[in-house]
Design a protein around this motif. Structure first.
Motif, PDB file in Angstrom:
ATOM      1  N   ASN A  67      84.775  37.835 -19.797  1.00  0.00           N
ATOM      2  CA  ASN A  67      83.442  38.423 -19.907  1.00  0.00           C
ATOM      3  C   ASN A  67      82.667  37.936 -21.127  1.00  0.00           C
ATOM      4  O   ASN A  67      81.492  37.573 -21.028  1.00  0.00           O
ATOM      5  CB  ASN A  67      83.584  39.951 -19.932  1.00  0.00           C
ATOM      6  CG  ASN A  67      82.259  40.667 -19.940  1.00  0.00           C
ATOM      7  OD1 ASN A  67      81.276  40.151 -19.436  1.00  0.00           O
ATOM      8  ND2 ASN A  67      82.235  41.845 -20.530  1.00  0.00           N
ATOM      9  N   PHE A  68      83.314  37.909 -22.301  1.00  0.00           N
ATOM     10  CA  PHE A  68      82.602  37.565 -23.525  1.00  0.00           C
ATOM     11  C   PHE A  68      82.804  36.109 -23.940  1.00  0.00           C
ATOM     12  O   PHE A  68      82.386  35.723 -25.034  1.00  0.00           O
ATOM     13  CB  PHE A  68      83.028  38.491 -24.670  1.00  0.00           C
ATOM     14  CG  PHE A  68      82.438  39.867 -24.559  1.00  0.00           C
ATOM     15  CD1 PHE A  68      81.083  40.069 -24.760  1.00  0.00           C
ATOM     16  CD2 PHE A  68      83.229  40.949 -24.250  1.00  0.00           C
ATOM     17  CE1 PHE A  68      80.526  41.336 -24.654  1.00  0.00           C
ATOM     18  CE2 PHE A  68      82.694  42.222 -24.136  1.00  0.00           C
ATOM     19  CZ  PHE A  68      81.330  42.413 -24.342  1.00  0.00           C
ATOM     20  N   VAL A  69      83.405  35.305 -23.087  1.00  0.00           N
ATOM     21  CA  VAL A  69      83.548  33.885 -23.404  1.00  0.00           C
ATOM     22  C   VAL A  69      82.189  33.198 -23.561  1.00  0.00           C
ATOM     23  O   VAL A  69      82.010  32.390 -24.478  1.00  0.00           O
ATOM     24  CB  VAL A  69      84.405  33.176 -22.329  1.00  0.00           C
ATOM     25  CG1 VAL A  69      84.335  31.659 -22.489  1.00  0.00           C
ATOM     26  CG2 VAL A  69      85.846  33.646 -22.417  1.00  0.00           C
ATOM     27  N   PRO A  70      81.184  33.484 -22.693  1.00  0.00           N
ATOM     28  CA  PRO A  70      79.869  32.872 -22.926  1.00  0.00           C
ATOM     29  C   PRO A  70      79.287  33.222 -24.291  1.00  0.00           C
ATOM     30  O   PRO A  70      78.584  32.410 -24.891  1.00  0.00           O
ATOM     31  CB  PRO A  70      79.004  33.462 -21.796  1.00  0.00           C
ATOM     32  CG  PRO A  70      79.974  33.786 -20.722  1.00  0.00           C
ATOM     33  CD  PRO A  70      81.200  34.264 -21.435  1.00  0.00           C
ATOM     34  N   VAL A  71      79.570  34.408 -24.797  1.00  0.00           N
ATOM     35  CA  VAL A  71      79.076  34.790 -26.117  1.00  0.00           C
ATOM     36  C   VAL A  71      79.804  33.995 -27.192  1.00  0.00           C
ATOM     37  O   VAL A  71      79.214  33.549 -28.176  1.00  0.00           O
ATOM     38  CB  VAL A  71      79.268  36.302 -26.355  1.00  0.00           C
ATOM     39  CG1 VAL A  71      78.718  36.704 -27.707  1.00  0.00           C
ATOM     40  CG2 VAL A  71      78.580  37.084 -25.256  1.00  0.00           C
ATOM     41  N   LYS A  72      81.092  33.786 -26.998  1.00  0.00           N
ATOM     42  CA  LYS A  72      81.867  33.021 -27.967  1.00  0.00           C
ATOM     43  C   LYS A  72      81.471  31.552 -27.966  1.00  0.00           C
ATOM     44  O   LYS A  72      81.655  30.846 -28.955  1.00  0.00           O
ATOM     45  CB  LYS A  72      83.363  33.151 -27.665  1.00  0.00           C
ATOM     46  CG  LYS A  72      83.917  34.554 -27.922  1.00  0.00           C
ATOM     47  CD  LYS A  72      85.356  34.672 -27.510  1.00  0.00           C
ATOM     48  CE  LYS A  72      86.241  33.824 -28.384  1.00  0.00           C
ATOM     49  NZ  LYS A  72      86.204  34.228 -29.807  1.00  0.00           N
ATOM     50  N   LYS A  73      80.912  31.074 -26.834  1.00  0.00           N
ATOM     51  CA  LYS A  73      80.448  29.691 -26.762  1.00  0.00           C
ATOM     52  C   LYS A  73      79.070  29.507 -27.392  1.00  0.00           C
ATOM     53  O   LYS A  73      78.524  28.410 -27.404  1.00  0.00           O
ATOM     54  CB  LYS A  73      80.389  29.233 -25.298  1.00  0.00           C
ATOM     55  CG  LYS A  73      81.745  29.225 -24.597  1.00  0.00           C
ATOM     56  CD  LYS A  73      82.674  28.186 -25.187  1.00  0.00           C
ATOM     57  CE  LYS A  73      82.263  26.786 -24.802  1.00  0.00           C
ATOM     58  NZ  LYS A  73      83.237  25.777 -25.283  1.00  0.00           N
ATOM     59  N   PHE A  74      78.532  30.596 -27.932  1.00  0.00           N
ATOM     60  CA  PHE A  74      77.238  30.571 -28.616  1.00  0.00           C
ATOM     61  C   PHE A  74      77.281  29.550 -29.746  1.00  0.00           C
ATOM     62  O   PHE A  74      78.161  29.581 -30.597  1.00  0.00           O
ATOM     63  CB  PHE A  74      76.953  31.970 -29.155  1.00  0.00           C
ATOM     64  CG  PHE A  74      75.635  32.139 -29.865  1.00  0.00           C
ATOM     65  CD1 PHE A  74      74.547  32.640 -29.194  1.00  0.00           C
ATOM     66  CD2 PHE A  74      75.506  31.824 -31.208  1.00  0.00           C
ATOM     67  CE1 PHE A  74      73.346  32.830 -29.856  1.00  0.00           C
ATOM     68  CE2 PHE A  74      74.311  32.004 -31.866  1.00  0.00           C
ATOM     69  CZ  PHE A  74      73.227  32.501 -31.188  1.00  0.00           C
ATOM     70  N   ASP A  75      76.321  28.616 -29.774  1.00  0.00           N
ATOM     71  CA  ASP A  75      76.295  27.575 -30.793  1.00  0.00           C
ATOM     72  C   ASP A  75      75.750  28.133 -32.101  1.00  0.00           C
ATOM     73  O   ASP A  75      74.639  28.651 -32.157  1.00  0.00           O
ATOM     74  CB  ASP A  75      75.413  26.411 -30.322  1.00  0.00           C
ATOM     75  CG  ASP A  75      75.574  25.163 -31.191  1.00  0.00           C
ATOM     76  OD1 ASP A  75      76.154  25.288 -32.284  1.00  0.00           O
ATOM     77  OD2 ASP A  75      75.111  24.090 -30.760  1.00  0.00           O
ATOM     78  N   THR A  76      76.515  28.014 -33.183  1.00  0.00           N
ATOM     79  CA  THR A  76      76.096  28.568 -34.475  1.00  0.00           C
ATOM     80  C   THR A  76      75.128  27.649 -35.203  1.00  0.00           C
ATOM     81  O   THR A  76      74.635  27.995 -36.272  1.00  0.00           O
ATOM     82  CB  THR A  76      77.323  28.797 -35.374  1.00  0.00           C
ATOM     83  OG1 THR A  76      77.975  27.542 -35.597  1.00  0.00           O
ATOM     84  CG2 THR A  76      78.286  29.769 -34.733  1.00  0.00           C
ATOM     85  N   GLY A  77      74.888  26.448 -34.669  1.00  0.00           N
ATOM     86  CA  GLY A  77      73.940  25.549 -35.302  1.00  0.00           C
ATOM     87  C   GLY A  77      74.614  24.398 -36.028  1.00  0.00           C
ATOM     88  O   GLY A  77      73.953  23.439 -36.411  1.00  0.00           O
ATOM     89  N   ASP A  78      75.920  24.470 -36.222  1.00  0.00           N
ATOM     90  CA  ASP A  78      76.628  23.402 -36.903  1.00  0.00           C
ATOM     91  C   ASP A  78      77.606  22.701 -35.955  1.00  0.00           C
ATOM     92  O   ASP A  78      78.560  22.062 -36.388  1.00  0.00           O
ATOM     93  CB  ASP A  78      77.384  23.945 -38.119  1.00  0.00           C
ATOM     94  CG  ASP A  78      78.335  25.074 -37.747  1.00  0.00           C
ATOM     95  OD1 ASP A  78      78.402  25.404 -36.542  1.00  0.00           O
ATOM     96  OD2 ASP A  78      78.998  25.621 -38.645  1.00  0.00           O
ATOM     97  N   GLY A  79      77.359  22.837 -34.644  1.00  0.00           N
ATOM     98  CA  GLY A  79      78.221  22.186 -33.671  1.00  0.00           C
ATOM     99  C   GLY A  79      79.470  22.968 -33.339  1.00  0.00           C
ATOM    100  O   GLY A  79      80.271  22.539 -32.513  1.00  0.00           O
ATOM    101  N   LYS A  80      79.665  24.115 -33.964  1.00  0.00           N
ATOM    102  CA  LYS A  80      80.852  24.933 -33.720  1.00  0.00           C
ATOM    103  C   LYS A  80      80.483  26.131 -32.859  1.00  0.00           C
ATOM    104  O   LYS A  80      79.317  26.377 -32.562  1.00  0.00           O
ATOM    105  CB  LYS A  80      81.458  25.398 -35.051  1.00  0.00           C
ATOM    106  CG  LYS A  80      81.897  24.252 -35.954  1.00  0.00           C
ATOM    107  CD  LYS A  80      82.496  24.796 -37.249  1.00  0.00           C
ATOM    108  CE  LYS A  80      82.949  23.662 -38.155  1.00  0.00           C
ATOM    109  NZ  LYS A  80      83.512  24.161 -39.429  1.00  0.00           N
TER     110      LYS A  80
END
Length: 382
Positions: A67-80
């Motif tokens: 369920n929350f994998v798409p949220v964890k795939k959120f790009d933080t802006g530094d490629g991570k």
């Protein structure tokens, strides 16, 4: 002559040498063959229902765990991508906005299901289940801030399991009690869940202040709307939770997790109530559908309506300056779609397995799937 008179009609052109005893044997064998055929048909039907039920449970477990994998795939802006702590930070910071996006996606899936089901009768009582779920869901933010996402999830999942199982097994809240083939094993499983829940309450959680966490900095920098103006007025981003003592955080966090779990576990009760009373004569719900998917639209409408109400209240409290993270919209929407599909499968599992069987399976499995994501993909658990 008396014996022949008790036999079924026999054609006059029966073969010679056929006596009354052989006819009697054939007459007795006929209903046995019909009974055997009916038994085989019933056994095949039961096998099909079990297959659908367990398949639906498996899909629900996989999707709830993802369920929350798409949220964890959120790009933080530094490629991570987000770590477990940063996922918790996003849930904290987005607050009511993230839940509203999630619930909007849930309602859209419900609308599609309703159209596929040819718009079955809408029972408003089923919306109460949606209200319970959405109300339990808004407690996630203070739970994460007080005892952390991991411990909070363990506690509310355990009480979700126990509440859903007990209400179905013993017939709480006016629903019919459900019987199981092997009650001893059923009780042993419930007992193990109770023991694990008690152990979870003694786990020590080390929750750091999200505002001071360096890990959250990339996520919070230049990704929000209205946060700078709000901080200019208030001078900080400190909530009432941050002013609590460690003991106070633990008590409030565990208590809210218990309440959330009980609300989650009770969310199916209105639908089960309608179905059970639909089989009785002289009730408001007499003749109500016995197919659980027919109640998805009403249930999910309750979720969306409750979430929208809470979000509007939040906007009013924030003086029309809610914290909105545009980058969280798409991940939140995808998470909502996954959750909605998983819940539809749960409705099917309730139909073909019964709630007393589906609850232990579907509430216990997602934690394992989420852990596998953390170990195999995100490398968070080593």
């Amino acid at each position: 002559m008396v014996g022949l008179a008790l036999l079924p009609n026999v054609p006059d052109n029966q073969p010679e040498g056929t006596d009354s005893k052989s006819l009697l044997k054939e007459a007795k064998a006929a209903p046995e063959m019909e009974s055997s055929q009916g038994s085989n048909s019933s056994g095949s039907s039961n096998a099909t229902e079990l297959t659908i039920g367990f398949t639906s449970s498996l899909i629900a477990v996989l999707l709830f765990g993802t369920n929350f994998v798409p949220v964890k795939k959120f790009d933080t802006g530094d490629g991570k991508h987000l770590s477990l702590n940063q996922t918790a930070v996003l849930i904290q910071k987005a607050r009511m906005f993230f839940q509203w996006i999630l619930c909007s996606a849930i309602w859209i899936v419900a609308l599609i299901v309703n159209l596929i089901q040819n718009c079955p009768k809408f029972w408003s009582l089923a919306m109460v289940g949606g209200f319970l779920w959405a109300t339990g869901n808004i407690t996630v933010v203070p739970i994460v801030k007080t005892i952390g996402l991991g411990l909070g999830l363990l506690i509310w999942a355990s009480f979700n399991l126990l509440t859903g199982w007990a209400s179905s097994r013993f017939g709480w809240f006016g629903i019919d009690p459900e019987e199981v083939a092997k009650p001893v094993l059923n009780y042993i499983g419930a007992g193990l869940s109770v023991v694990s829940t008690i152990l979870f309450l003694f786990i020590k959680a080390d929750v750091q202040n999200s505002s001071s966490s360096s890990e959250s900095a990339p996520l919070l920098r230049e990704h929000s709307i209205n946060t700078s103006e709000h901080r200019a007025e208030t001078g900080s981003d400190v909530s009432w939770v941050d002013n609590l003592s460690p003991l106070g955080k633990r008590v409030i966090g565990c208590s809210l997790a218990v309440i959330a779990g009980m609300f989650y576990g009770s969310s199916f009760v209105p639908v089960l109530y309608i179905k059970d009373h639909g089989r009785r004569n002289g009730t408001v719900y007499t003749g109500a559908s016995q197919f659980d998917l027919d109640y998805v639209f009403a249930h999910f409408s309750g979720i969306f309506l409750t979430s929208t109400t809470y979000f509007l209240i939040y906007c009013a409290v924030m003086k029309n300056r809610p914290k909105v993270y545009p980058q969280a919209i798409l991940p939140g929407f995808v998470s909502g779609v996954l959750w909605a599909i998983a819940s539809c499968c749960w409705f099917l599992a309730n139909r073909y397995l019964s709630a007393v069987v589906s609850f232990p399976i579907i509430t216990a499995g997602p934690g394992f799937i989420a852990a596998m994501w953390g170990v195999l993909v995100f490398k968070e658990i080593k």
